[in-house]
Design an enzyme around this catalytic site. Structure first.
Site, PDB file in Angstrom:
ATOM      1  N   TYR A  68      14.235  -6.166   2.372  1.00  0.00           N
ATOM      2  CA  TYR A  68      13.388  -6.302   3.552  1.00  0.00           C
ATOM      3  C   TYR A  68      14.025  -7.244   4.569  1.00  0.00           C
ATOM      4  O   TYR A  68      14.728  -8.179   4.197  1.00  0.00           O
ATOM      5  CB  TYR A  68      12.020  -6.889   3.187  1.00  0.00           C
ATOM      6  N   ASP A  88       2.356  -1.530   3.967  1.00  0.00           N
ATOM      7  CA  ASP A  88       1.159  -1.844   4.745  1.00  0.00           C
ATOM      8  C   ASP A  88       1.284  -1.261   6.153  1.00  0.00           C
ATOM      9  O   ASP A  88       2.394  -1.029   6.641  1.00  0.00           O
ATOM     10  CB  ASP A  88       0.962  -3.358   4.842  1.00  0.00           C
ATOM     11  N   ARG A 107       4.177 -10.865   1.696  1.00  0.00           N
ATOM     12  CA  ARG A 107       3.171 -11.735   2.326  1.00  0.00           C
ATOM     13  C   ARG A 107       2.981 -13.021   1.519  1.00  0.00           C
ATOM     14  O   ARG A 107       2.878 -14.107   2.077  1.00  0.00           O
ATOM     15  CB  ARG A 107       1.840 -10.995   2.456  1.00  0.00           C
ATOM     16  N   ASP A 116      -0.964 -11.774   6.856  1.00  0.00           N
ATOM     17  CA  ASP A 116      -0.217 -11.216   7.982  1.00  0.00           C
ATOM     18  C   ASP A 116      -1.079 -11.331   9.240  1.00  0.00           C
ATOM     19  O   ASP A 116      -2.134 -11.970   9.221  1.00  0.00           O
ATOM     20  CB  ASP A 116       0.215  -9.765   7.703  1.00  0.00           C
TER      21      ASP A 116
END
Length: 232
Positions: A66, A38, A177, A80
């Site tokens: 991550y 993203d 997310r 987000d």
């Protein structure tokens, strides 16, 4: 020139922006990428050039790592900070042990509902197309696997919200997310993702990634198709 480039994507760029820049740098139209990031996210974006675009099916089904910063106490429409705030709840003090226990609860396989603001298709349309029109549609859960997860920072309390970072290794198709939202809900609060850095995609790590500027200056490592297919 056939092979892969590991790009360290900057914030506020789409994955397609990176592909477009790589096309210019290598003077070719045959460029793809493995695993979309993203615009808010940064880190490892593996880009395939020319004939290497045919390798995607062989090397994209891999674990990803991550480093995530999560906000506890606020939920948004997109999961987000790019979306509108949809829910808030003042956060009381959370014990560090509770955070660790909650994160560990997500280890292993589970069913995850992808976010509405995603490119998953249903009835021929991408979910974000429905979301942008304010349409509510049932999204089927998908099996994911959290292979490793660990708390990376002490919680910080700001504006009646709690923030902390964690590192996680997940299977392909896992939405961070959604994971952030689920972690916050397990703690009894709304939540969303604040920051996301992909530090590894399969065997390709951020330590060996190059920025677009470095690639333009030819300061990068070009990975051959044979090396891309080899063991890590």
């Amino acid at each position: 020139m056939n092979g892969l480039v590991v790009v360290n994507k900057e914030k506020n760029m789409t994955s397609f922006d990176v592909v477009r820049e790589i096309k210019k740098i290598f003077h070719t139209k045959k460029v793809g990428h493995l695993g979309t990031l993203d615009p808010l996210a940064q880190g490892v974006l593996v880009v395939t050039v020319n004939d290497a675009t045919k390798l995607a099916q062989f090397i994209e089904n891999v674990d990803k790592e991550y480093v995530v910063t999560i906000i506890i106490g606020m939920e948004t429409s997109t999961g987000d900070l790019e979306g509108e705030v949809t829910s808030k709840k003042e956060v009381q003090f959370i014990e560090k042990k509770q955070l660790i226990d909650t994160l560990n609860h997500f280890l292993g396989k589970s069913m995850q509902i992808p976010p509405m603001y995603s490119a998953i298709k249903k009835n021929g349309k991408k979910l974000y197309e429905y979301a942008r029109k304010g349409l509510s549609i049932e999204v089927e859960p998908r099996e994911i696997e959290v292979k490793r997860i660990e708390l990376m920072s002490d919680p910080v309390y700001v504006n009646q919200q709690c923030e902390f970072s964690f590192k996680v290794v997940v299977s392909k198709g896992t939405y961070i997310r959604s994971l952030c939202k689920d972690i916050a809900n397990a703690l009894g609060y709304p939540g969303c993702m604040k920051e996301l850095i992909r530090t590894r995609n399969g065997k390709f790590s951020i330590e060996n990634a190059s920025t677009l500027e470095q690639i333009k200056e030819e300061k990068f490592h070009f990975i051959s198709m044979l090396d891309a297919l080899g063991d890590a």
